[in-house]
Scaffold this motif. Structure first.
Motif, PDB file in Angstrom:
ATOM      1  N   GLU A 356       0.911  -1.340   0.189  1.00  0.00           N
ATOM      2  CA  GLU A 356      -0.094  -0.177   0.010  1.00  0.00           C
ATOM      3  C   GLU A 356       0.877   1.275   0.010  1.00  0.00           C
ATOM      4  OE1 GLU A 356      -3.345  -2.780   0.247  1.00  0.00           O
ATOM      5  OE2 GLU A 356      -1.349  -2.486   1.346  1.00  0.00           O
ATOM      6  N   SER A 357       1.849   1.244   0.861  1.00  0.00           N
ATOM      7  CA  SER A 357       2.776   2.360   0.898  1.00  0.00           C
ATOM      8  C   SER A 357       3.494   2.778  -0.562  1.00  0.00           C
ATOM      9  CB  SER A 357       3.882   2.217   2.137  1.00  0.00           C
ATOM     10  OG  SER A 357       4.601   1.272   1.997  1.00  0.00           O
ATOM     11  N   VAL A 358       3.724   1.687  -1.217  1.00  0.00           N
ATOM     12  CA  VAL A 358       4.534   1.695  -2.387  1.00  0.00           C
ATOM     13  C   VAL A 358       3.571   2.463  -3.395  1.00  0.00           C
ATOM     14  CG1 VAL A 358       5.726   0.389  -4.325  1.00  0.00           C
ATOM     15  CG2 VAL A 358       5.910  -0.190  -1.814  1.00  0.00           C
ATOM     16  N   LEU A 359       2.212   1.812  -3.442  1.00  0.00           N
ATOM     17  CA  LEU A 359       1.279   2.350  -4.376  1.00  0.00           C
ATOM     18  C   LEU A 359       0.978   3.827  -4.135  1.00  0.00           C
ATOM     19  CD1 LEU A 359      -1.009  -0.716  -4.395  1.00  0.00           C
ATOM     20  CD2 LEU A 359       0.556  -0.327  -6.148  1.00  0.00           C
ATOM     21  N   GLU A 360       0.901   4.428  -2.904  1.00  0.00           N
ATOM     22  CA  GLU A 360       0.781   5.637  -2.599  1.00  0.00           C
ATOM     23  C   GLU A 360       1.995   6.493  -2.731  1.00  0.00           C
ATOM     24  OE1 GLU A 360      -0.686   9.117  -1.083  1.00  0.00           O
ATOM     25  OE2 GLU A 360      -1.760   7.162  -1.556  1.00  0.00           O
ATOM     26  N   GLN A 361       3.370   6.000  -2.626  1.00  0.00           N
ATOM     27  CA  GLN A 361       4.533   6.709  -3.179  1.00  0.00           C
ATOM     28  C   GLN A 361       4.488   7.041  -4.705  1.00  0.00           C
ATOM     29  OE1 GLN A 361       7.962   4.725  -1.729  1.00  0.00           O
ATOM     30  NE2 GLN A 361       9.415   6.057  -3.052  1.00  0.00           N
ATOM     31  N   PHE A 362       4.172   6.085  -5.286  1.00  0.00           N
ATOM     32  CA  PHE A 362       4.180   6.243  -6.877  1.00  0.00           C
ATOM     33  C   PHE A 362       2.789   6.529  -7.526  1.00  0.00           C
ATOM     34  CE2 PHE A 362       7.868   3.831  -5.824  1.00  0.00           C
ATOM     35  CZ  PHE A 362       8.859   4.557  -6.344  1.00  0.00           C
ATOM     36  N   SER A 363       1.745   6.907  -6.547  1.00  0.00           N
ATOM     37  CA  SER A 363       0.384   7.119  -7.256  1.00  0.00           C
ATOM     38  C   SER A 363       0.326   8.204  -8.288  1.00  0.00           C
ATOM     39  CB  SER A 363      -0.540   7.616  -6.197  1.00  0.00           C
ATOM     40  OG  SER A 363      -0.170   8.793  -5.645  1.00  0.00           O
ATOM     41  N   GLU A 364       1.150   9.238  -8.535  1.00  0.00           N
ATOM     42  CA  GLU A 364       1.204  10.183  -9.564  1.00  0.00           C
ATOM     43  C   GLU A 364       1.752   9.504 -10.883  1.00  0.00           C
ATOM     44  OE1 GLU A 364      -0.261  13.180  -9.567  1.00  0.00           O
ATOM     45  OE2 GLU A 364      -1.180  12.503  -7.539  1.00  0.00           O
ATOM     46  N   ASP A 365       2.641   8.950 -10.653  1.00  0.00           N
ATOM     47  CA  ASP A 365       3.150   8.129 -11.721  1.00  0.00           C
ATOM     48  C   ASP A 365       2.601   7.271 -12.429  1.00  0.00           C
ATOM     49  OD1 ASP A 365       6.489   8.603 -11.418  1.00  0.00           O
ATOM     50  OD2 ASP A 365       5.638   8.445  -9.514  1.00  0.00           O
ATOM     51  N   ILE A 366       1.753   6.348 -11.344  1.00  0.00           N
ATOM     52  CA  ILE A 366       0.765   5.386 -11.965  1.00  0.00           C
ATOM     53  C   ILE A 366      -0.411   5.975 -12.763  1.00  0.00           C
ATOM     54  CG2 ILE A 366      -1.201   3.717 -10.947  1.00  0.00           C
ATOM     55  CD1 ILE A 366       0.591   3.091  -8.725  1.00  0.00           C
ATOM     56  N   LYS A 367      -0.618   7.066 -12.313  1.00  0.00           N
ATOM     57  CA  LYS A 367      -1.680   8.021 -13.181  1.00  0.00           C
ATOM     58  C   LYS A 367      -1.212   8.207 -14.509  1.00  0.00           C
ATOM     59  CE  LYS A 367      -3.864  10.211  -9.172  1.00  0.00           C
ATOM     60  NZ  LYS A 367      -4.111  11.510  -8.346  1.00  0.00           N
ATOM     61  N   PHE A 369       0.803   6.229 -16.126  1.00  0.00           N
ATOM     62  CA  PHE A 369       1.272   5.198 -17.187  1.00  0.00           C
ATOM     63  C   PHE A 369       0.663   5.150 -18.511  1.00  0.00           C
ATOM     64  CE2 PHE A 369       2.519   2.315 -13.290  1.00  0.00           C
ATOM     65  CZ  PHE A 369       3.910   3.224 -13.125  1.00  0.00           C
ATOM     66  N   GLY A 370      -0.720   5.174 -18.666  1.00  0.00           N
ATOM     67  CA  GLY A 370      -1.351   5.296 -19.899  1.00  0.00           C
ATOM     68  C   GLY A 370      -0.978   6.142 -21.104  1.00  0.00           C
ATOM     69  N   ASP A 372       1.989   6.915 -22.063  1.00  0.00           N
ATOM     70  CA  ASP A 372       3.308   6.307 -22.768  1.00  0.00           C
ATOM     71  C   ASP A 372       2.781   5.252 -23.984  1.00  0.00           C
ATOM     72  OD1 ASP A 372       5.506   4.684 -23.807  1.00  0.00           O
ATOM     73  OD2 ASP A 372       6.653   5.690 -22.108  1.00  0.00           O
ATOM     74  N   LEU A 373       3.090   5.634 -25.126  1.00  0.00           N
ATOM     75  CA  LEU A 373       2.801   4.727 -26.085  1.00  0.00           C
ATOM     76  C   LEU A 373       3.758   3.741 -26.663  1.00  0.00           C
ATOM     77  CD1 LEU A 373       1.074   7.591 -28.153  1.00  0.00           C
ATOM     78  CD2 LEU A 373      -0.128   6.279 -26.653  1.00  0.00           C
ATOM     79  N   GLY A 374       4.881   3.692 -26.130  1.00  0.00           N
ATOM     80  CA  GLY A 374       5.753   2.541 -26.410  1.00  0.00           C
ATOM     81  C   GLY A 374       5.329   1.189 -26.478  1.00  0.00           C
ATOM     82  N   THR A 375       5.711   0.275 -27.283  1.00  0.00           N
ATOM     83  CA  THR A 375       5.129  -1.335 -27.344  1.00  0.00           C
ATOM     84  C   THR A 375       5.708  -1.846 -26.071  1.00  0.00           C
ATOM     85  OG1 THR A 375       5.463  -1.086 -29.715  1.00  0.00           O
ATOM     86  CG2 THR A 375       5.367  -3.296 -28.475  1.00  0.00           C
ATOM     87  N   VAL A 376       6.800  -1.726 -25.415  1.00  0.00           N
ATOM     88  CA  VAL A 376       7.433  -2.253 -24.241  1.00  0.00           C
ATOM     89  C   VAL A 376       6.702  -1.772 -23.199  1.00  0.00           C
ATOM     90  CG1 VAL A 376       9.026  -2.613 -22.771  1.00  0.00           C
ATOM     91  CG2 VAL A 376       9.401  -2.918 -25.246  1.00  0.00           C
ATOM     92  N   ASN A 377       6.279  -0.664 -22.963  1.00  0.00           N
ATOM     93  CA  ASN A 377       5.719  -0.026 -21.854  1.00  0.00           C
ATOM     94  C   ASN A 377       4.075  -0.180 -21.769  1.00  0.00           C
ATOM     95  OD1 ASN A 377       7.586   1.109 -20.233  1.00  0.00           O
ATOM     96  ND2 ASN A 377       7.652   3.110 -21.245  1.00  0.00           N
ATOM     97  N   LYS A 378       3.569  -0.525 -23.161  1.00  0.00           N
ATOM     98  CA  LYS A 378       2.065  -0.965 -23.185  1.00  0.00           C
ATOM     99  C   LYS A 378       2.251  -2.173 -22.591  1.00  0.00           C
ATOM    100  CE  LYS A 378       0.488   1.380 -27.202  1.00  0.00           C
ATOM    101  NZ  LYS A 378       0.024   1.046 -28.566  1.00  0.00           N
TER     102      LYS A 378
END
Length: 454
Positions: A356-367, A369-370, A372-378
């Motif tokens: 939970e703390s990890v997801l909170e720490q990177f919550s802005e990054d998670i928002k 994620f979509g 990035d249009l690169g194949t690998v990141n998809k």
């Protein structure tokens, strides 16, 4: 009854010249074509052949759409029953660019009456490919493949390779067909093209999660890069001219990617100790000679990826004590956050620790994620959402888990990943009793849309 004369290229141009009331001088001014050249094109005996570029300039001057009179242009391309390469290649290239398939079909049919003209079609395909018109190049490579009798000729093998490269961006099933169709020709390529081919074969198999194939191509890539590297060093030592052929990327990249892709394949097959060995193989390649500025940049990137993947391997093996250091690494390297969270979430599901703390720490990054249009990141994004859904269900957070399942399901639509699609459908059905009416509606809509396209 009089005989109806067929229109010719020049009769149509002269008709438009009269309609507009242009003199040769005025037409020269509008088109940028020298007036003397125009005069010999229209009135010479015999008339001077025109280029397709000049025909396009005339179309603009007479207010016609691109492709005007293209159906009549082939008469400019034939002299004494032979096709003029300097005119027919630009003509077919231009037809492909503007979609004049009718003209292509007619001209190609005539070209193929002489097998020697296959090289003209290959040149058209290469010109389109080099100009980034990959989709337009495909039919011409197919003409070569279908009509070239020598399966070992350079133009046949290169057509197989280019066709493989031109089909990289399509769905998973078609990607796999492209791999199967091409792989038997890979060793017939020159070494420089073979390096690029092996790298792309390995990367496509990575997107398809065919880990044994990734391992096979990574081994071949590493072996060939080593042979090319050692041969070049010997030549330099003996003061012989370089025979290093031009590749798309620096030689160090192929060598390092041979190790990296092998390590990734082994990791995904659960062979963590072996994967560590190959991860160490690309962790420090500063000893590699023949490095230019681009090559040194690749060494730095590989060093960073090796560090990231060493954390990944530790997490996969249950060594969660490295998590604080891993999180600090991810904070310092934002581009590694997405693949890092895939690893952390997957490990949390396997070894049962809370994130939970990890997801909170990177919550802005998670928002983000979509975005990035690169194949690998998809692929990483899809994998992360799936693992996050699993994690939330294990924590009893059914509504959030269903939201993530739906998000993952929608992502499979863009990636055309049928395996993940089936897994998401199954996971949604398992937790159907917890779904809201709105979640059920979205689920049914996505499934119905997929079924219609199947």
């Amino acid at each position: 009854m009089g005989v109806m004369l067929q229109p010719s290229l020049r009769s149509e141009i002269e008709k438009n010249l009269r309609r507009k009331g242009f003199t040769i001088s005025k037409l020269s001014e509008l088109t940028g074509i020298n007036s003397g050249t125009l005069s010999t094109i229209l009135n010479g005996n015999p008339p001077r052949p025109m280029t397709v570029c000049q025909l396009d300039q005339l179309a603009i001057a007479f207010d016609h759409e691109p492709g005007w009179l293209y159906e009549l242009y082939p008469e400019e391309c034939v002299t004494e029953d032979k096709f003029s390469r300097p005119r027919v290649i630009p003509y077919l290239t231009r037809c492909a660019e503007i979609g004049r398939q009718d003209c292509i079909n007619e001209t190609v049919s005539k070209l193929l009456e002489n097998p020697k003209n296959i090289r003209i079609l290959f040149s058209v395909a290469e010109q389109l490919f080099e100009n980034g018109k990959m989709k337009e190049s495909i039919p011409f490579y197919e003409f070569v493949i279908d009509n070239e009798k020598d399966n070992y000729s350079n133009q046949f093998v290169m057509s197989q390779y280019r066709l493989f490269r031109a089909t990289e961006g399509i769905n998973s099933e078609e990607k796999f067909k492209a791999v199967i169709r091409f792989e038997s020709y890979r060793r017939r390529l020159a070494e420089n093209h073979q390096l690029d081919a092996l790298l792309h074969l390995a990367k496509i198999c990575y997107t398809l999660r065919r880990w044994e194939d990734v391992e096979k191509y990574a081994d071949e890539l590493r072996e060939l890069a080593t042979i090319v590297y050692e041969d070049e060093l010997r030549r330099r030592k003996n003061n012989k001219p370089s025979e290093l052929q031009k590749t798309e990327r620096p030689l160090i990249l192929y060598y390092g990617q041979g190790y990296l892709l092998k390590a990734v394949a082994l990791k995904n097959m659960g062979k963590y100790e072996e994967s560590k060995h190959y991860t160490n193989g690309y962790a420090d390649l500063s000893w590699f000679e023949l490095l230019d500025q681009d090559g040194e940049a690749e060494v730095d990137k590989l060093r960073l990826w090796a560090l990231a993947n060493s954390y990944t391997l530790s997490m996969c093996m249950g060594n969660t004590e490295v998590l604080p250091d891993y999180l600090e690494f991810l904070s310092d390297h934002p581009n590694e956050v997405l693949p890092g969270l895939v690893t952390i979430t997957e490990s949390a599901n396997e070894f049962g620790f809370s994130i939970e703390s990890v997801l909170e720490q990177f919550s802005e990054d998670i928002k983000r994620f979509g975005n990035d249009l690169g194949t690998v990141n998809k692929i990483h994004h899809l994998h992360f959402r799936y693992q996050l859904a699993v994690y939330l269900f294990k924590k009893g957070k059914y509504s959030e888990g269903l939201d993530e399942t739906l998000r993952c399901l929608i992502l499979t639509k863009a990636s055309k990943d049928f395996d993940y699609f089936k897994s998401c459908v199954g996971m949604f059905w398992v937790h159907l009793q917890h779904a809201s009416d709105e979640q059920k509606r979205i689920f049914q809509s996505v499934v119905d849309e997929r079924s219609e396209k199947a």
